[in-house]
Design a protein around this motif. Structure first.
Motif, PDB file in Angstrom:
ATOM      1  N   ILE A   3      16.954  -9.005  20.536  1.00  0.00           N
ATOM      2  CA  ILE A   3      18.045  -9.462  21.423  1.00  0.00           C
ATOM      3  C   ILE A   3      18.969  -8.312  21.782  1.00  0.00           C
ATOM      4  CG2 ILE A   3      20.061 -10.986  21.530  1.00  0.00           C
ATOM      5  CD1 ILE A   3      18.528 -12.971  19.839  1.00  0.00           C
ATOM      6  N   ALA A   4      19.292  -7.437  20.865  1.00  0.00           N
ATOM      7  CA  ALA A   4      20.205  -6.328  21.135  1.00  0.00           C
ATOM      8  C   ALA A   4      19.630  -5.398  22.197  1.00  0.00           C
ATOM      9  CB  ALA A   4      20.488  -5.558  19.852  1.00  0.00           C
ATOM     10  N   SER A   8      21.170  -4.888  25.957  1.00  0.00           N
ATOM     11  CA  SER A   8      21.566  -3.531  26.341  1.00  0.00           C
ATOM     12  C   SER A   8      20.904  -3.119  27.651  1.00  0.00           C
ATOM     13  CB  SER A   8      21.232  -2.538  25.232  1.00  0.00           C
ATOM     14  OG  SER A   8      19.827  -2.406  25.097  1.00  0.00           O
ATOM     15  N   GLN A   9      19.705  -3.659  27.936  1.00  0.00           N
ATOM     16  CA  GLN A   9      19.015  -3.309  29.172  1.00  0.00           C
ATOM     17  C   GLN A   9      19.393  -4.240  30.331  1.00  0.00           C
ATOM     18  OE1 GLN A   9      14.856  -3.278  28.235  1.00  0.00           O
ATOM     19  NE2 GLN A   9      14.975  -1.384  27.052  1.00  0.00           N
ATOM     20  N   TYR A  10      19.545  -5.532  30.045  1.00  0.00           N
ATOM     21  CA  TYR A  10      19.746  -6.513  31.117  1.00  0.00           C
ATOM     22  C   TYR A  10      21.090  -7.257  31.049  1.00  0.00           C
ATOM     23  CZ  TYR A  10      14.739  -5.800  31.501  1.00  0.00           C
ATOM     24  OH  TYR A  10      13.516  -5.237  31.636  1.00  0.00           O
ATOM     25  N   GLY A  11      21.975  -6.884  30.154  1.00  0.00           N
ATOM     26  CA  GLY A  11      23.264  -7.568  29.981  1.00  0.00           C
ATOM     27  C   GLY A  11      24.147  -7.509  31.221  1.00  0.00           C
TER      28      GLY A  11
END
Length: 143
Positions: A3-4, A8-11
């Motif tokens: 999830i992290a 971090s890529q798509y937040g």
């Protein structure tokens, strides 16, 4: 993928999508409210209704064509004084309870106790020539 790493890529895309949805919903809600207000105003805008115009004038509608808004509305602003205004110049309908605000004038007790006839003695009416002469005297006194 955990999830992290995913956030971090798509937040940023999620945040932008949430903001976009919020903007669309708030715009739709505001447009709906404005449309309801316009419909209410159009329904209440009938001859005999007290209105406030864009310029701050209060008046009574004499003639208004709700079907053709390009036709000017006729508004009586004083007894016998009828003006033509664009239909969009009518800002709002004024309730009888919420009519034009009255300026409060401070009266001294002497004004209230003095009869009108005695107060009228102090009023003088001067002609145009007398006014011109008085203004010229005042100008000479200043120099």
């Amino acid at each position: 993928m955990n999830i992290a790493t995913f956030f971090s890529q798509y937040g940023l895309f999620f945040v932008l999508a949430i903001l976009l949805v919020f903007m669309v919903l708030s715009t739709r809600r505001r447009n709906k409210r404005m449309k309801e207000e316009q419909e209410k105003k159009a329904k209440e805008t009938v001859p005999g209704a007290k209105v406030l115009l864009q310029g701050g004038l209060y008046g009574t509608i004499v003639e208004f064509d709700a079907d053709n808004l390009d036709r000017p509305a006729k508004v009586e602003i004083a007894p016998g004084v009828v003006i033509e205004v664009h239909s969009q110049a009518i800002l709002r309908i004024v309730d009888e309870d919420q009519s034009a605000p009255v300026d409060e004038v401070a009266h001294t007790p002497l004004d209230e106790q003095t009869p009108l006839d005695e107060r009228a003695k102090d009023i003088t009416i001067e002609s145009a020539e007398e006014t011109r002469a008085r203004l010229e005297r005042d100008a000479d006194d200043k120099n």
